[in-house]
Design a protein around this motif. Structure first.
Motif, PDB file in Angstrom:
ATOM      1  N   MET A 126       0.826  -1.203   0.000  1.00 32.01           N
ATOM      2  CA  MET A 126       0.000   0.000   0.000  1.00 32.01           C
ATOM      3  C   MET A 126       0.865   1.260   0.000  1.00 32.01           C
ATOM      4  N   LEU A 127       1.996   1.196   0.736  1.00 30.64           N
ATOM      5  CA  LEU A 127       2.840   2.380   0.849  1.00 30.64           C
ATOM      6  C   LEU A 127       3.401   2.769  -0.516  1.00 30.64           C
ATOM      7  N   LEU A 128       3.995   1.776  -1.188  1.00 34.79           N
ATOM      8  CA  LEU A 128       4.636   2.062  -2.464  1.00 34.79           C
ATOM      9  C   LEU A 128       3.616   2.525  -3.511  1.00 34.79           C
ATOM     10  N   SER A 129       2.452   1.875  -3.525  1.00 36.25           N
ATOM     11  CA  SER A 129       1.472   2.253  -4.549  1.00 36.25           C
ATOM     12  C   SER A 129       0.960   3.672  -4.316  1.00 36.25           C
ATOM     13  N   SER A 130       0.859   4.087  -3.035  1.00 33.66           N
ATOM     14  CA  SER A 130       0.406   5.459  -2.788  1.00 33.66           C
ATOM     15  C   SER A 130       1.493   6.464  -3.154  1.00 33.66           C
ATOM     16  N   VAL A 131       2.765   6.083  -2.924  1.00 29.80           N
ATOM     17  CA  VAL A 131       3.874   6.957  -3.333  1.00 29.80           C
ATOM     18  C   VAL A 131       3.804   7.184  -4.845  1.00 29.80           C
ATOM     19  N   ILE A 132       3.662   6.093  -5.592  1.00 28.56           N
ATOM     20  CA  ILE A 132       3.668   6.175  -7.062  1.00 28.56           C
ATOM     21  C   ILE A 132       2.484   6.973  -7.579  1.00 28.56           C
ATOM     22  N   LEU A 133       1.289   6.667  -7.031  1.00 26.60           N
ATOM     23  CA  LEU A 133       0.083   7.341  -7.528  1.00 26.60           C
ATOM     24  C   LEU A 133       0.168   8.855  -7.334  1.00 26.60           C
ATOM     25  N   VAL A 134       0.525   9.270  -6.113  1.00 22.60           N
ATOM     26  CA  VAL A 134       0.564  10.704  -5.838  1.00 22.60           C
ATOM     27  C   VAL A 134       1.745  11.367  -6.562  1.00 22.60           C
ATOM     28  N   LEU A 135       2.857  10.616  -6.676  1.00 20.14           N
ATOM     29  CA  LEU A 135       4.010  11.156  -7.398  1.00 20.14           C
ATOM     30  C   LEU A 135       3.657  11.456  -8.858  1.00 20.14           C
ATOM     31  N   GLN A 136       2.981  10.509  -9.505  1.00 22.92           N
ATOM     32  CA  GLN A 136       2.588  10.705 -10.908  1.00 22.92           C
ATOM     33  C   GLN A 136       1.749  11.963 -11.074  1.00 22.92           C
ATOM     34  N   ASP A 137       0.746  12.102 -10.194  1.00 27.01           N
ATOM     35  CA  ASP A 137      -0.162  13.242 -10.319  1.00 27.01           C
ATOM     36  C   ASP A 137       0.546  14.553 -10.019  1.00 27.01           C
ATOM     37  N   THR A 138       1.384  14.538  -8.966  1.00 25.93           N
ATOM     38  CA  THR A 138       2.097  15.765  -8.586  1.00 25.93           C
ATOM     39  C   THR A 138       3.051  16.190  -9.689  1.00 25.93           C
ATOM     40  N   LEU A 139       3.742  15.184 -10.246  1.00 25.84           N
ATOM     41  CA  LEU A 139       4.778  15.473 -11.232  1.00 25.84           C
ATOM     42  C   LEU A 139       4.204  16.196 -12.451  1.00 25.84           C
ATOM     43  N   GLU A 140       3.064  15.722 -12.932  1.00 25.19           N
ATOM     44  CA  GLU A 140       2.478  16.340 -14.128  1.00 25.19           C
ATOM     45  C   GLU A 140       2.151  17.800 -13.897  1.00 25.19           C
ATOM     46  N   ALA A 141       1.568  18.106 -12.730  1.00 23.23           N
ATOM     47  CA  ALA A 141       1.208  19.488 -12.428  1.00 23.23           C
ATOM     48  C   ALA A 141       2.457  20.318 -12.131  1.00 23.23           C
ATOM     49  N   ALA A 142       3.409  19.727 -11.380  1.00 20.83           N
ATOM     50  CA  ALA A 142       4.616  20.450 -10.972  1.00 20.83           C
ATOM     51  C   ALA A 142       5.453  20.856 -12.185  1.00 20.83           C
ATOM     52  N   LEU A 143       5.452  19.971 -13.177  1.00 23.98           N
ATOM     53  CA  LEU A 143       6.213  20.231 -14.399  1.00 23.98           C
ATOM     54  C   LEU A 143       5.707  21.497 -15.097  1.00 23.98           C
ATOM     55  N   LEU A 144       4.395  21.564 -15.243  1.00 23.68           N
ATOM     56  CA  LEU A 144       3.790  22.722 -15.908  1.00 23.68           C
ATOM     57  C   LEU A 144       4.055  23.997 -15.102  1.00 23.68           C
ATOM     58  N   VAL A 145       3.900  23.886 -13.781  1.00 23.37           N
ATOM     59  CA  VAL A 145       4.148  25.046 -12.910  1.00 23.37           C
ATOM     60  C   VAL A 145       5.585  25.541 -13.086  1.00 23.37           C
ATOM     61  N   SER A 146       6.552  24.614 -13.049  1.00 22.99           N
ATOM     62  CA  SER A 146       7.965  24.999 -13.132  1.00 22.99           C
ATOM     63  C   SER A 146       8.264  25.753 -14.421  1.00 22.99           C
ATOM     64  N   ILE A 147       7.743  25.235 -15.531  1.00 24.17           N
ATOM     65  CA  ILE A 147       8.035  25.848 -16.833  1.00 24.17           C
ATOM     66  C   ILE A 147       7.462  27.266 -16.895  1.00 24.17           C
ATOM     67  N   LEU A 148       6.180  27.385 -16.531  1.00 23.43           N
ATOM     68  CA  LEU A 148       5.516  28.691 -16.643  1.00 23.43           C
ATOM     69  C   LEU A 148       6.092  29.695 -15.649  1.00 23.43           C
ATOM     70  N   LEU A 149       6.407  29.197 -14.436  1.00 24.64           N
ATOM     71  CA  LEU A 149       6.957  30.088 -13.411  1.00 24.64           C
ATOM     72  C   LEU A 149       8.357  30.566 -13.806  1.00 24.64           C
ATOM     73  N   ALA A 150       9.154  29.641 -14.375  1.00 28.25           N
ATOM     74  CA  ALA A 150      10.509  30.022 -14.795  1.00 28.25           C
ATOM     75  C   ALA A 150      10.440  31.142 -15.838  1.00 28.25           C
ATOM     76  N   ILE A 151       9.485  31.026 -16.776  1.00 24.81           N
ATOM     77  CA  ILE A 151       9.357  32.062 -17.808  1.00 24.81           C
ATOM     78  C   ILE A 151       8.912  33.387 -17.188  1.00 24.81           C
ATOM     79  N   SER A 152       7.864  33.343 -16.368  1.00 25.44           N
ATOM     80  CA  SER A 152       7.310  34.606 -15.858  1.00 25.44           C
ATOM     81  C   SER A 152       8.291  35.301 -14.909  1.00 25.44           C
TER      82      SER A 152
END
Lengths: 276, 118
Positions: free
Chosen positions: A1-27
């Motif tokens: 359960m621990l590993l699967s929750s790490v992976i699930l939340v990591l996947q979701d966070t990563l997609e959003a964090a990636l977009l944030v980083s790119i746009l924030l770096a530009i602005s």
């Protein structure tokens, strides 16, 4: 359960964090503007909560494919906002005085407005999944501690990668500082449209076709590298033709809007126009 | 409606519309097989389903647990959240023969299954 929750939340966070980083770096790089980010994230969190708490009902829309239609709409809208961001970025740079000082203008404002919108929509999609996931374990408290721990780890790793990318983009040599985030925006927009096509195929709104190729023997989507590439650039081992076309269209739209923004006529305010 | 609009349409648009309409009517006309799956105690029932090759299939998944589950398959390229006590519909195929595992992403230890395409 621990590993699967790490992976699930990591996947979701990563997609959003990636977009944030790119746009924030530009602005930040262009105009020293970062204040839009908390607004985008907050709006996204509110929308994610509304989406998650109404998921049962939304799923029943359009003959039980409401979830796919809403997700595809969010993804298409995110891609379009990224396209507008790119146009606004290059348009705004026409007003640079050339002294290295950030020039605040209405195109910069358009950029941050659309960036906040794109981040809000990304947080809505990814956040609602995490909220539904966690919500289930609040009902059945057996695994709650494990799940909360795993989710926190997954979120922290995702956030760290986002921060690394942000500082990475800021520390690039000057000749790469503009083009790299723009190429990344093109990849994200392509990924969004490709995922939207996948959702519409799952809902049978787009006719399904056989996969174009199968690279799962070579790089499985199950593997760590496969999953990372999925989150970063939308890697699919078995993409359909429609997905590939959508990906290319998304990339071309971003590159084209950047080019149009860069080379289109600079608008001169009427008051300053000299009579010919 | 198409006939009335024909006059205004450019030459390239009609064939495209015809193709889209053809694909659409084809997908409606051919009866899509329906397969029902239930989720109970974080298990799929049945956990193994058999479908014909090169055929689109409609999966109807009922989650009988009070907790949400996410149907996920890398091989099928499918992912869908199913709230507790609710029903979900998703389409898979046409697929070449083979084995396509799926799992419940929220309870991956127990919720495992596969689609056999023959």
């Amino acid at each position: 359960m621990l590993l699967s929750s790490v992976i699930l939340v990591l996947q979701d966070t990563l997609e959003a964090a990636l977009l944030v980083s790119i746009l924030l770096a530009i602005s930040y790089q262009q105009w020293n503007r970062v204040v839009w980010l908390p607004f985008g994230i907050f709006a996204g969190m509110v929308l994610a909560f509304l989406y998650a708490s109404n998921m049962s009902e939304i799923s029943e829309w359009f003959d039980y494919v409401g979830q796919e239609i809403v997700n595809a709409s969010l993804q298409i809208l995110t891609a379009l906002l990224i396209v507008v961001c790119t146009w606004a970025l290059f348009k705004s740079r026409q007003f640079d005085a050339g002294d290295g000082q950030p020039q605040k203008n209405r195109f910069a404002s358009l950029f941050v407005f659309c960036a906040a919108g794109a981040v809000a929509l990304a947080v809505t999609r990814e956040g609602s999944e995490v909220l539904i996931y966690l919500g289930g374990f609040f009902q059945q408290k057996e695994y709650l501690q494990t799940i909360v721990a795993g989710s926190s780890i997954g979120f922290s790793i995702g956030l760290s990668i986002g921060i690394l990318l942000y500082y990475g983009l800021l520390s690039l040599p000057s000749k790469w500082r503009l083009n790299t985030p723009v190429i990344l925006m093109a990849l994200v927009a392509g990924n969004m449209l490709s995922q939207a096509v996948l959702q519409l195929t799952q809902a049978d709104w787009i006719s399904s076709t056989r996969a174009l190729w199968d690279t799962s023997d070579w790089l499985s989507e199950n593997s760590i590298l496969g999953q990372s590439l999925y989150a970063l650039v939308g890697y699919e081992a078995t993409p359909s033709a429609a997905q590939l076309i959508a990906y290319i269209v998304g990339m071309l739209l971003v590159l084209a809007s950047g080019t149009v923004g860069k080379y289109s006529k600079k608008h001169i305010p009427a008051t300053r126009r000299t009579p010919s | 409606m198409t006939v009335q609009m024909t006059g205004k349409m450019s030459n390239w648009l009609l064939p495209i519309l015809g193709l889209v309409a053809g694909l659409y009517s084809h997908s409606v006309a051919a009866a899509t097989p329906v397969i029902e799956i239930e989720i109970k105690d974080h298990l799929f029932h049945p956990s193994e389903i058999v479908i014909p090759a090169d055929t689109k299939v409609k999966l109807v998944i009922r989650n009988l647990d009070p907790t949400p589950e996410e149907f996920e398959s890398y091989e099928l390229n499918r992912e869908k959240v199913i709230a507790g006590g609710s029903k979900a519909v998703l389409f898979i195929g046409p697929l070449p023969p083979g084995e396509y595992p799926f799992f419940g992403e929220f309870y991956p230890k127990t919720a495992q299954g596969k689609v056999l395409v023959e």
